[in-house]
Scaffold this motif. Sequence first.
Motif, mmCIF file in Angstrom:
data_model
loop_
_atom_site.group_PDB
_atom_site.id
_atom_site.type_symbol
_atom_site.label_atom_id
_atom_site.label_comp_id
_atom_site.label_asym_id
_atom_site.label_seq_id
_atom_site.Cartn_x
_atom_site.Cartn_y
_atom_site.Cartn_z
ATOM 1 N N TYR A 100 -48.110 -52.073 -35.942
ATOM 2 C CA TYR A 100 -49.076 -51.337 -36.751
ATOM 3 C C TYR A 100 -48.387 -50.359 -37.696
ATOM 4 C CZ TYR A 100 -52.727 -53.173 -33.722
ATOM 5 O OH TYR A 100 -53.571 -54.012 -33.045
ATOM 6 N N ALA A 101 -49.022 -50.140 -38.829
ATOM 7 C CA ALA A 101 -48.492 -49.184 -39.802
ATOM 8 C C ALA A 101 -48.490 -47.781 -39.201
ATOM 9 C CB ALA A 101 -49.327 -49.208 -41.077
ATOM 10 N N ILE A 102 -47.509 -47.002 -39.631
ATOM 11 C CA ILE A 102 -47.376 -45.627 -39.146
ATOM 12 C C ILE A 102 -48.662 -44.841 -39.384
ATOM 13 C CG2 ILE A 102 -46.203 -43.440 -39.559
ATOM 14 C CD1 ILE A 102 -44.385 -45.254 -38.053
ATOM 15 N N GLY A 103 -49.201 -44.929 -40.573
ATOM 16 C CA GLY A 103 -50.401 -44.169 -40.896
ATOM 17 C C GLY A 103 -51.587 -44.535 -40.027
ATOM 18 N N ASP A 104 -51.720 -45.829 -39.703
ATOM 19 C CA ASP A 104 -52.837 -46.263 -38.857
ATOM 20 C C ASP A 104 -52.717 -45.684 -37.449
ATOM 21 O OD1 ASP A 104 -53.848 -47.707 -40.957
ATOM 22 O OD2 ASP A 104 -53.016 -49.630 -40.295
ATOM 23 N N GLN A 105 -51.487 -45.598 -36.957
ATOM 24 C CA GLN A 105 -51.285 -45.065 -35.602
ATOM 25 C C GLN A 105 -51.615 -43.574 -35.552
ATOM 26 O OE1 GLN A 105 -47.807 -46.615 -33.400
ATOM 27 N NE2 GLN A 105 -47.337 -47.831 -35.223
ATOM 28 N N ILE A 106 -51.237 -42.847 -36.604
ATOM 29 C CA ILE A 106 -51.560 -41.416 -36.653
ATOM 30 C C ILE A 106 -53.069 -41.219 -36.815
ATOM 31 C CG2 ILE A 106 -51.214 -39.274 -37.941
ATOM 32 C CD1 ILE A 106 -48.429 -40.338 -38.697
ATOM 33 N N ALA A 107 -53.679 -42.034 -37.665
ATOM 34 C CA ALA A 107 -55.126 -41.922 -37.900
ATOM 35 C C ALA A 107 -55.911 -42.196 -36.626
ATOM 36 C CB ALA A 107 -55.543 -42.894 -39.007
ATOM 37 N N GLU A 108 -55.445 -43.123 -35.806
ATOM 38 C CA GLU A 108 -56.146 -43.439 -34.552
ATOM 39 C C GLU A 108 -56.191 -42.222 -33.636
ATOM 40 O OE1 GLU A 108 -55.927 -46.648 -30.859
ATOM 41 O OE2 GLU A 108 -54.277 -46.465 -32.269
ATOM 42 N N VAL A 109 -55.073 -41.479 -33.572
ATOM 43 C CA VAL A 109 -55.045 -40.274 -32.738
ATOM 44 C C VAL A 109 -56.100 -39.282 -33.220
ATOM 45 C CG1 VAL A 109 -53.650 -38.281 -32.082
ATOM 46 C CG2 VAL A 109 -52.619 -40.559 -32.128
ATOM 47 N N HIS A 110 -56.179 -39.095 -34.533
ATOM 48 C CA HIS A 110 -57.135 -38.129 -35.088
ATOM 49 C C HIS A 110 -58.573 -38.586 -34.845
ATOM 50 C CE1 HIS A 110 -58.329 -34.763 -37.523
ATOM 51 N NE2 HIS A 110 -59.019 -35.547 -38.342
ATOM 52 N N ARG A 111 -58.824 -39.867 -34.983
ATOM 53 C CA ARG A 111 -60.186 -40.379 -34.772
ATOM 54 C C ARG A 111 -60.621 -40.189 -33.320
ATOM 55 N NH1 ARG A 111 -61.185 -46.209 -36.001
ATOM 56 N NH2 ARG A 111 -63.343 -45.538 -35.736
ATOM 57 N N VAL A 112 -59.722 -40.445 -32.377
ATOM 58 C CA VAL A 112 -60.077 -40.348 -30.961
ATOM 59 C C VAL A 112 -60.429 -38.913 -30.587
ATOM 60 C CG1 VAL A 112 -59.112 -40.464 -28.627
ATOM 61 C CG2 VAL A 112 -58.790 -42.369 -30.217
ATOM 62 N N HIS A 113 -59.635 -37.960 -31.069
ATOM 63 C CA HIS A 113 -59.830 -36.569 -30.630
ATOM 64 C C HIS A 113 -60.803 -35.790 -31.502
ATOM 65 C CE1 HIS A 113 -56.829 -36.454 -27.408
ATOM 66 N NE2 HIS A 113 -56.093 -37.250 -28.165
ATOM 67 N N ARG A 124 -56.067 -37.522 -43.120
ATOM 68 C CA ARG A 124 -55.332 -36.611 -42.246
ATOM 69 C C ARG A 124 -53.941 -37.143 -41.945
ATOM 70 N NH1 ARG A 124 -54.033 -31.569 -40.843
ATOM 71 N NH2 ARG A 124 -53.592 -31.353 -38.616
ATOM 72 N N ALA A 125 -53.815 -38.460 -41.768
ATOM 73 C CA ALA A 125 -52.511 -39.061 -41.504
ATOM 74 C C ALA A 125 -51.558 -38.830 -42.674
ATOM 75 C CB ALA A 125 -52.667 -40.557 -41.239
ATOM 76 N N VAL A 126 -52.045 -39.023 -43.872
ATOM 77 C CA VAL A 126 -51.204 -38.798 -45.056
ATOM 78 C C VAL A 126 -50.837 -37.318 -45.159
ATOM 79 C CG1 VAL A 126 -51.133 -38.875 -47.579
ATOM 80 C CG2 VAL A 126 -52.143 -40.781 -46.294
ATOM 81 N N GLU A 127 -51.786 -36.447 -44.841
ATOM 82 C CA GLU A 127 -51.558 -35.004 -44.920
ATOM 83 C C GLU A 127 -50.434 -34.561 -43.978
ATOM 84 O OE1 GLU A 127 -53.940 -30.874 -43.760
ATOM 85 O OE2 GLU A 127 -55.062 -32.738 -44.083
ATOM 86 N N VAL A 128 -50.487 -35.021 -42.727
ATOM 87 C CA VAL A 128 -49.469 -34.573 -41.767
ATOM 88 C C VAL A 128 -48.112 -35.233 -42.054
ATOM 89 C CG1 VAL A 128 -51.064 -33.894 -39.943
ATOM 90 C CG2 VAL A 128 -50.242 -36.268 -40.055
ATOM 91 N N LEU A 129 -48.117 -36.449 -42.595
ATOM 92 C CA LEU A 129 -46.848 -37.061 -42.987
ATOM 93 C C LEU A 129 -46.193 -36.269 -44.108
ATOM 94 C CD1 LEU A 129 -47.667 -40.884 -42.848
ATOM 95 C CD2 LEU A 129 -46.007 -39.666 -41.436
ATOM 96 N N GLU A 130 -46.999 -35.813 -45.055
ATOM 97 C CA GLU A 130 -46.457 -34.946 -46.109
ATOM 98 C C GLU A 130 -45.936 -33.655 -45.505
ATOM 99 O OE1 GLU A 130 -49.750 -34.459 -48.722
ATOM 100 O OE2 GLU A 130 -49.213 -36.185 -49.987
ATOM 101 N N ARG A 131 -46.649 -33.142 -44.500
ATOM 102 C CA ARG A 131 -46.258 -31.862 -43.903
ATOM 103 C C ARG A 131 -44.906 -31.943 -43.209
ATOM 104 N NH1 ARG A 131 -44.066 -28.663 -43.214
ATOM 105 N NH2 ARG A 131 -44.261 -26.634 -42.240
ATOM 106 N N VAL A 132 -44.572 -33.088 -42.646
ATOM 107 C CA VAL A 132 -43.296 -33.213 -41.943
ATOM 108 C C VAL A 132 -42.184 -33.718 -42.854
ATOM 109 C CG1 VAL A 132 -44.399 -33.547 -39.708
ATOM 110 C CG2 VAL A 132 -43.781 -35.561 -41.092
ATOM 111 N N GLY A 133 -42.463 -33.779 -44.158
ATOM 112 C CA GLY A 133 -41.391 -34.066 -45.110
ATOM 113 C C GLY A 133 -41.173 -35.523 -45.439
#
Length: 578
Positions: A100-113, A124-133
Amino acid sequence: MVEVDGLTVGFGPLRAVDGLSFRLRRGAALALVGESGSGKSTVAAALLGLHRGTGAAVGGSVRVAGTDVQQASDDELRRLRGGKAAMVFQDPLSSLDPYYAIGDQIAEVHRVHARASRRAARARAVEVLERVGIADAARRSRSRPHEFSGGMRQRALIAMALACAPDLLIADEPTTALDVTVQAQILDLLHSLREETGMGLLLVTHDVGVAAESVDDVLVMRHGRAVEHGPVADVLGTPSQAYTRELLAAVPRVEARRVVAHAADRGRASNRPDHPSDRGREGVPSDHAPNGGREGVPSDHASDGGREGAFGASGEVVLEAAGLRREFGRGKRAVTAVDDVSLTLRRGETLGIVGESGSGKTTLGRMLVGLLAPTAGEIRYAGRPHTGVDPAVQMVFQDPVSSLNPRRSVGESVADPLRARGEKDEQYVQGRVRELLERVGLEGAHYNRYPHEFSGGQRQRVGIARALAADPRVIVCDEPVSALDVTTQAQVVALLGELQRELGLALVFVAHDLAVVRQVSDRVAVMRRGRIVEAGPADEVYGSPRDPYTRQLLAAVPALDPEAAARRRAARREPVHM
């Protein structure tokens, strides 16, 4: 944020954690430091209830962000994990789904919680990826884990942990397999995230320098118990416990000149037998760095004047490489991993090769051994051009787990080079293998044991014994201690130094840990993008580096002094022009 009282964790008859208690206040940072097998990761897993259902016996009280982990229901634990407290694991490749794409895996965490929509979770996935550089985060979010470098994968895991804005981040050895510059970037990222979000940090590490860079307090663990606990400056600056002092003494210092090892000191770390039942508790090494007793060797292009080594100023040249080049792929897709590298290696000396991941170090090492054929250039052993594998040049690999066959005993693995050269006398073969196992600090009786019965340091000793079985003149060590804790690391380095002195071996020591390389090397070559940008005697390269890239590498090495670490962190924010 974290309240642990009398925590015990047992696996059958083994008690991995034994009566541990500590507190972590909101917004603070605590490091759990200790050798492999000390119970650090077991404690981290207990904070999120990850032992539930595994058969582990967990006792004591654990409260995280107001949740009683021991008494919480499965639903409450799910809300805690990722929502209030998130964990970053040691190996990002095995922690991410390769399909799975990195962004999809991060988005799944956000959707669940957060119960967010697909579009909001994706944003949100794109936002946090930008935040970590992660540069060009929207595009890179569609990439899969294998398309990211090790450092980028670790950033992606941190981004996943941040997806729900947790109050606590648990980082389990987050920089173990990373080179110094990427490690520094990850530590700087964790520091800035703490400053901006106010989240707490529990850092699990065997690297004392990493702790100094990152936390307010340190808890030193041994055999599942707390040995010492206090502010990082006090514990690292004026430790009160003997074990803490021994742990600090084992840490290689990048600023320290090599110490000549005397005959009386030989073997204090390497001759002591290690028993598989004592995994991860391999003792404390000699106070003397095992460097072969040499104070520096000139670079490949300099004269040999002034060299004082075990084999004199005119040491025999055993290996030469001229104009080595190695390309992967063809045409426009071709990638040059090593580009016009030349070097010489003399009997009894150690050449350290340092650089970031992707600099070409491992490719160069594999060409020197004959595992890869150069695209261009020539390799000469003892003055003779040679291609392919030569028994006189052996390799010790980075990962002793994957380099040993789990279905064969360690004795049979060590015997392979003997049988490959035609030895038919089985009694001689087994006797020689037992001698080699004893020579590297194990026992002859370990012949019939399997790799999983040994600790990481013991497995690396088996790898060294296998390399010695071919009676080599040169051993190429590819990151031989990168996955080991500091005391085990020091033992393996001491063993290599002792073997070098006794057998006249020439070593090529490939590593990203600059402190370890200085400890063992006569000469150092710094690689960047496939080329050697600086080479010379170790003390000269480290003491007065000429190339800006070398200075950048040295500036990224963790400092044991928290104040010095803060100054280095500030200095790293300044751009380096190269």
